[in-house]
Design a protein around this motif. Structure first.
Motif, PDB file in Angstrom:
ATOM      1  N   LEU A 506     -37.358 -17.031 -10.055  1.00 29.76           N
ATOM      2  CA  LEU A 506     -36.620 -18.294  -9.993  1.00 29.76           C
ATOM      3  C   LEU A 506     -36.918 -19.074 -11.272  1.00 29.76           C
ATOM      4  N   ILE A 507     -35.861 -19.438 -12.010  1.00 27.13           N
ATOM      5  CA  ILE A 507     -36.008 -20.240 -13.229  1.00 27.13           C
ATOM      6  C   ILE A 507     -35.628 -21.665 -12.885  1.00 27.13           C
ATOM      7  N   CYS A 508     -36.488 -22.613 -13.208  1.00 36.17           N
ATOM      8  CA  CYS A 508     -36.194 -24.006 -12.900  1.00 36.17           C
ATOM      9  C   CYS A 508     -36.360 -24.860 -14.147  1.00 36.17           C
ATOM     10  N   GLY A 509     -35.740 -26.025 -14.115  1.00 33.29           N
ATOM     11  CA  GLY A 509     -35.821 -26.944 -15.246  1.00 33.29           C
ATOM     12  C   GLY A 509     -34.766 -28.017 -15.118  1.00 33.29           C
ATOM     13  N   GLY A 510     -34.797 -28.963 -16.033  1.00 32.61           N
ATOM     14  CA  GLY A 510     -33.822 -30.045 -16.021  1.00 32.61           C
ATOM     15  C   GLY A 510     -32.533 -29.646 -16.718  1.00 32.61           C
ATOM     16  N   THR A 511     -31.568 -30.557 -16.733  1.00 36.07           N
ATOM     17  CA  THR A 511     -30.299 -30.316 -17.412  1.00 36.07           C
ATOM     18  C   THR A 511     -30.532 -30.140 -18.907  1.00 36.07           C
ATOM     19  N   GLY A 512     -29.939 -29.108 -19.469  1.00 35.02           N
ATOM     20  CA  GLY A 512     -30.067 -28.864 -20.905  1.00 35.02           C
ATOM     21  C   GLY A 512     -31.391 -28.289 -21.335  1.00 35.02           C
ATOM     22  N   SER A 513     -32.186 -27.819 -20.395  1.00 34.59           N
ATOM     23  CA  SER A 513     -33.501 -27.277 -20.760  1.00 34.59           C
ATOM     24  C   SER A 513     -33.436 -25.819 -21.190  1.00 34.59           C
ATOM     25  N   GLY A 514     -32.281 -25.164 -21.019  1.00 38.91           N
ATOM     26  CA  GLY A 514     -32.143 -23.772 -21.450  1.00 38.91           C
ATOM     27  C   GLY A 514     -32.297 -22.758 -20.337  1.00 38.91           C
ATOM     28  N   LYS A 515     -32.054 -23.180 -19.101  1.00 38.03           N
ATOM     29  CA  LYS A 515     -32.225 -22.260 -17.963  1.00 38.03           C
ATOM     30  C   LYS A 515     -31.266 -21.071 -18.054  1.00 38.03           C
ATOM     31  N   THR A 516     -29.992 -21.358 -18.323  1.00 42.18           N
ATOM     32  CA  THR A 516     -29.000 -20.281 -18.372  1.00 42.18           C
ATOM     33  C   THR A 516     -29.279 -19.329 -19.526  1.00 42.18           C
ATOM     34  N   THR A 517     -29.691 -19.873 -20.660  1.00 38.35           N
ATOM     35  CA  THR A 517     -30.039 -19.021 -21.801  1.00 38.35           C
ATOM     36  C   THR A 517     -31.193 -18.093 -21.441  1.00 38.35           C
ATOM     37  N   LEU A 518     -32.225 -18.636 -20.798  1.00 33.08           N
ATOM     38  CA  LEU A 518     -33.360 -17.805 -20.400  1.00 33.08           C
ATOM     39  C   LEU A 518     -32.938 -16.785 -19.348  1.00 33.08           C
ATOM     40  N   LEU A 519     -32.087 -17.184 -18.410  1.00 30.87           N
ATOM     41  CA  LEU A 519     -31.594 -16.241 -17.401  1.00 30.87           C
ATOM     42  C   LEU A 519     -30.855 -15.085 -18.064  1.00 30.87           C
ATOM     43  N   ASN A 520     -30.057 -15.391 -19.066  1.00 35.78           N
ATOM     44  CA  ASN A 520     -29.318 -14.349 -19.778  1.00 35.78           C
ATOM     45  C   ASN A 520     -30.277 -13.383 -20.469  1.00 35.78           C
ATOM     46  N   ILE A 521     -31.337 -13.925 -21.049  1.00 32.51           N
ATOM     47  CA  ILE A 521     -32.307 -13.079 -21.751  1.00 32.51           C
ATOM     48  C   ILE A 521     -33.083 -12.220 -20.757  1.00 32.51           C
ATOM     49  N   LEU A 522     -33.534 -12.810 -19.648  1.00 30.26           N
ATOM     50  CA  LEU A 522     -34.252 -12.016 -18.650  1.00 30.26           C
ATOM     51  C   LEU A 522     -33.349 -10.935 -18.057  1.00 30.26           C
ATOM     52  N   SER A 523     -32.054 -11.253 -17.898  1.00 31.15           N
ATOM     53  CA  SER A 523     -31.122 -10.257 -17.373  1.00 31.15           C
ATOM     54  C   SER A 523     -30.983  -9.070 -18.322  1.00 31.15           C
ATOM     55  N   SER A 524     -31.174  -9.328 -19.614  1.00 29.80           N
ATOM     56  CA  SER A 524     -31.062  -8.222 -20.577  1.00 29.80           C
ATOM     57  C   SER A 524     -32.204  -7.221 -20.432  1.00 29.80           C
ATOM     58  N   PHE A 525     -33.302  -7.610 -19.745  1.00 25.72           N
ATOM     59  CA  PHE A 525     -34.417  -6.684 -19.521  1.00 25.72           C
ATOM     60  C   PHE A 525     -34.130  -5.691 -18.391  1.00 25.72           C
ATOM     61  N   ILE A 526     -33.083  -5.948 -17.604  1.00 27.67           N
ATOM     62  CA  ILE A 526     -32.762  -5.033 -16.500  1.00 27.67           C
ATOM     63  C   ILE A 526     -32.387  -3.678 -17.086  1.00 27.67           C
ATOM     64  N   PRO A 527     -32.962  -2.595 -16.593  1.00 25.53           N
ATOM     65  CA  PRO A 527     -32.677  -1.272 -17.176  1.00 25.53           C
ATOM     66  C   PRO A 527     -31.200  -0.924 -17.088  1.00 25.53           C
ATOM     67  N   HIS A 528     -30.717  -0.215 -18.088  1.00 33.14           N
ATOM     68  CA  HIS A 528     -29.343   0.272 -18.082  1.00 33.14           C
ATOM     69  C   HIS A 528     -29.185   1.281 -16.942  1.00 33.14           C
ATOM     70  N   GLY A 529     -28.025   1.235 -16.328  1.00 33.80           N
ATOM     71  CA  GLY A 529     -27.775   2.127 -15.195  1.00 33.80           C
ATOM     72  C   GLY A 529     -27.840   1.411 -13.872  1.00 33.80           C
ATOM     73  N   ALA A 530     -28.535   0.270 -13.828  1.00 37.11           N
ATOM     74  CA  ALA A 530     -28.598  -0.513 -12.584  1.00 37.11           C
ATOM     75  C   ALA A 530     -27.252  -1.190 -12.348  1.00 37.11           C
ATOM     76  N   ARG A 531     -26.849  -1.257 -11.086  1.00 34.27           N
ATOM     77  CA  ARG A 531     -25.613  -1.946 -10.721  1.00 34.27           C
ATOM     78  C   ARG A 531     -25.932  -3.424 -10.549  1.00 34.27           C
ATOM     79  N   ILE A 532     -25.375  -4.249 -11.414  1.00 33.69           N
ATOM     80  CA  ILE A 532     -25.705  -5.673 -11.462  1.00 33.69           C
ATOM     81  C   ILE A 532     -24.485  -6.469 -11.026  1.00 33.69           C
ATOM     82  N   VAL A 533     -24.682  -7.411 -10.129  1.00 27.83           N
ATOM     83  CA  VAL A 533     -23.623  -8.334  -9.717  1.00 27.83           C
ATOM     84  C   VAL A 533     -24.035  -9.734 -10.155  1.00 27.83           C
ATOM     85  N   THR A 534     -23.227 -10.367 -10.999  1.00 26.48           N
ATOM     86  CA  THR A 534     -23.492 -11.741 -11.426  1.00 26.48           C
ATOM     87  C   THR A 534     -22.542 -12.681 -10.691  1.00 26.48           C
ATOM     88  N   ILE A 535     -23.068 -13.824 -10.262  1.00 30.89           N
ATOM     89  CA  ILE A 535     -22.297 -14.794  -9.481  1.00 30.89           C
ATOM     90  C   ILE A 535     -22.494 -16.162 -10.126  1.00 30.89           C
TER      91      ILE A 535
END
Length: 750
Positions: A506-535
């Motif tokens: 769970l990533i938490c923070g205030g508005t404009g703190s970069g939560k979505t950017t960090l989520l995008n970066i952490l998502s890039s660590f998911i191994p290739h081949g995994a079935r990923i659903v983004t919502i």
């Protein structure tokens, strides 16, 4: 008024023949004759450029040069920021990059450069300095009013020039605008000017009109002292010849670069003969926009006159041209459409007797009108500026922008509330969304993925309010965050392992703190081949993995039907056989479904929420679960949270605008009715320096995290900072040392 320019390109197949000296003095001559600055462009990519030396501008050329220009979008702003003005003000030099900063130069960048220069300068001189025909020279040949091969009475110079001209003819370039200069005409009696003239008249079908005498004393002094011959030259014959050269080229017809049909020739090399390094800026590899609006005023005009003139020209343009019949769906199509519209606006200004003395201000006014007609009006400036990360419109008269994490009021304004509403409609209409008094709020996105929130009257009392969170041109990676100081290498290695070990984060923070950017970066660590659903509410995440299903919520239609919420999508995703579920943000009852998914075999899920600390994030989760309308006791909810969430990452934007990961916290279980937390890493702020920058350091806990057991079960190496060797290293670096010392030592050891 936007005018054509005289563009003179000097080409030479051999160095040491004085072409650069001629180019410099031709520029000075043009400036003195026209009483306006001349743009001098140095394309000597192989030797680091000599024109700066000939004008005593070497020191400035170390920082401002062609290499720094092409790493940015090429426009009025960036060109002016990278030219060097001679102390007499008559020559504006765009220097060649130093040898140590070799860059790869593409032909379309030269074309964009000449397009901008065409709008701003009446005269442009280019020292092409390419040893053979290539795409760089080809663009200069196509876009020039006159092409000037420079030779000297030397057999090697004559032979190499002859081969170059033959190559130019073979590639179907017209030689009608070629005018040869014989430099050092009286250098050798073995090759008199008459013989050379006859030799080239047979090949070029043009007489040799320009001969520059050999005056070694004046030329050597000019080179050594960095003073053009027009200022200090004493040889009368040389000065007369240079004056004749300037007069001759002043008779050449100007050229409108926008009318030139450039077809880049794939058979030619794209750069000079020397191997050049590719640009490291990925944005430079994209098509660039030539002109960008930066000002909203014209010298001597009041803002009201400027506003009225823009509105008048906009209405006249709409009467003259049917924009609805033009293809304007893509940025490329809109940019292509701007070329004829620029000419049409120039004609309208001439007809309506709207006179502006400054060429730059004319260009900017026309571009502002085209942005209104085809784009997002004054917002186009900020959308094209990579340093702007957020745009906030508070009604038509206030546009705030965020740069480097700091907010500031810009000089741009919308002409009226009506213009602002037109821009809003252009944003939401392609997405099938609507915004009106019955539905005055909407979330949307721009074609580049930037997130948009809009709220209009009667809810917004100051006028329509528009907030754009820009999507970066270059997708950020964890290495960027390390360089920015958002986290350190130990933290990045740990988070990488946590994602691979399928921990629920769970990533938490205030508005404009970069939560979505960090989520995008952490998502890039998911191994290739995994079935990923983004919502998400508005799709922002961009993943490199191939097996990604992107879902986006939908608001209700005009009848109040058809709404699909985040919670509906989370429920549906469980039937899609996901390996990983990534929810952009939980803010309501979907939190319960997300927790149940984490507890029922969907490990490795990622999401964000708004909270100011890890403990507050848990309290918010409890509240959001209660919003689902399920009557559960608090202890049961907390047990669900404690068993579902493995890790909480808290990120914050500090007072100096920097983003820092403040806590990486492990959820270790329950003690009574309380969820227990244990910090693994945290950021300790120590002080604020004189410039207002926050000074602090990242600290790792001495307690071994329980989640490392998951690393072992999944076969993931334990990060070095948690091993005995790593702990000894941390002890050696010592938290008691001064800020910055740890980072220096770490660079040495790692």
């Amino acid at each position: 008024m936007v005018q054509a320019s005289r563009i003179i390109s000097l080409i030479h197949a051999k160095g040491g023949i004085g072409a650069s000296l001629l180019a410099t003095n031709l520029s000075v001559g043009f400036a003195l004759a026209s009483k306006t600055p001349t743009l001098l462009i140095d394309l000597d990519l192989n030797t680091g450029g000599s024109l700066a030396s000939l004008l005593s501008l070497e020191e400035s050329a170390e920082k401002q040069h062609l290499g720094t220009l092409i790493r940015q979008p090429i426009n009025v702003n960036t060109l002016e920021a990278n030219i060097i003005r001679h102390d007499k003000g008559d020559v504006h030099l765009l220097a060649a990059p130093p040898i140590k900063e070799w860059v790869s130069l593409r032909p379309e960048q030269i074309y964009e450069l000449l397009l901008v220069g065409n709008a701003l300068y009446r005269h442009i001189v280019i020292d092409v300095s390419q040893p053979r025909l290539n795409e760089i020279m080809a663009v200069c040949l196509d876009c020039s009013s006159a092409v000037v091969p420079v030779v000297i009475p030397d057999i090697v110079s004559l032979q190499t020039s002859s081969h170059l001209l033959q190559d130019i003819q073979t590639n179907d370039f017209s030689l009608s605008k070629f005018e040869m200069i014989l430099n050092m005409a009286d250098l050798s009696k073995d090759l008199p000017a008459e013989d050379i003239s006859g030799y080239y008249q047979d090949r070029l079908k043009r007489p040799l009109r320009l001969q520059i005498p050999y005056a070694p004393e004046d030329c050597i002094k000019s080179v050594n002292r960095g003073i053009p011959l027009f200022y200090k030259g004493k040889d009368e014959n040389l000065r007369n010849a240079l004056t004749q050269m300037v007069r001759h080229f002043l008779k050449v017809s100007p050229i409108d670069v926008g009318d030139v049909n450039i077809s880049y020739r794939s058979a030619m090399p794209a750069t000079a003969a020397a191997p050049l390094q590719a640009s490291e800026n990925p944005a430079a590899a994209q098509p660039v926009t030539a002109l960008t609006t930066v000002n909203t005023a014209i010298a001597g005009w009041s803002f009201e006159k400027y506003r009225e003139t823009r509105q008048h020209l906009h209405e006249r343009l709409l009467k003259e041209v049917r924009l609805q019949d033009m293809e304007l769906d893509t940025p490329e199509q809109r940019e292509e459409a701007k070329r004829p519209l620029r000419k049409k606006l120039a004609e309208i200004m001439l007809t309506d007797k709207i006179e502006i003395s400054s060429r730059k201000e004319s260009v900017l006014l026309i571009e502002a009108i085209l942005d209104e007609a085809l784009g997002l009006g004054p917002l186009e400036t900020f959308l094209k500026d990579p340093s702007v990360t957020e745009i906030m419109v508070n009604g038509p008269e206030q546009i705030y922008v965020e740069k480097e994490g700091k907010l500031g009021l810009s000089a741009q304004q919308f002409l009226s509330e009506r213009q602002l509403r037109v821009v809003i409609d252009r944003i939401v209409s392609p997405l099938g969304r609507r915004i009106d008094e019955s539905s005055p709020m909407v979330d949307a996105r721009l074609p580049d993925g930037s997130r948009v929130n809009i709220i209009i009257p009667p809810l917004a009392l100051n006028g329509a309010t528009l907030t754009i969170r820009k999507f970066p041109e270059e997708r950020l990676k964890v290495s960027h965050l390390v360089n920015f100081g958002t986290l350190d290498r130990e933290m990045s290695a740990f988070l990488d392992g946590c994602v691979q070990a399928r921990l629920n984060i769970l990533i938490c923070g205030g508005t404009g703190s970069g939560k979505t950017t960090l989520l995008n970066i952490l998502s890039s660590f998911i191994p290739h081949g995994a079935r990923i659903v983004t919502i998400e509410d508005a799709a922002e995440l961009q993943l490199d993995q191939k097996h990604v299903i992107r879902l986006e919520s939908r608001p209700a239609n005009m009848e109040g039907k058809g709404q699909v919420s985040i919670r509906d999508l989370v429920k549906n995703s469980l039937r899609m056989r996901p390996d990983r579920i990534v929810v952009g943000e939980v803010r309501g009852g979907e939190a319960l479904d997300m927790l149940q998914a984490m507890n029922t075999g969907h490990e490795g899920s990622l999401t964000t929420c708004h909270a100011n600390a890890p403990r507050e994030a848990l309290a918010r989760l409890e509240t959001m679960v209660l919003m689902a309308g399920v009557d559960l006791p608090i202890r049961a909810i907390r047990e669900q949270i404690a068993s579902a969430v493995d890790l909480i990452v808290h990120q914050s934007r500090l007072r100096d605008g920097t983003r820092k990961i403040m806590h990486i916290t492990e959820v270790s279980g329950m003690e009574g009715d309380t969820i227990t937390l244990q910090d693994i890493f945290k950021y300790e702020q120590m002080t604020v320096d004189a410039q207002g920058n926050v000074v602090g350091r990242f600290v790792q806990s001495e307690i071994r995290p329980q989640v490392l057991d998951r690393f072992t079960s999944y076969g993931i190496p334990i990060p070095k900072s948690f091993t005995e060797e790593g702990q000894r290293l941390n002890d050696f670096l010592g938290p008691e040392q001064e800020p910055g010392e740890k980072e220096q030592k770490k660079g040495f050891f790692w």
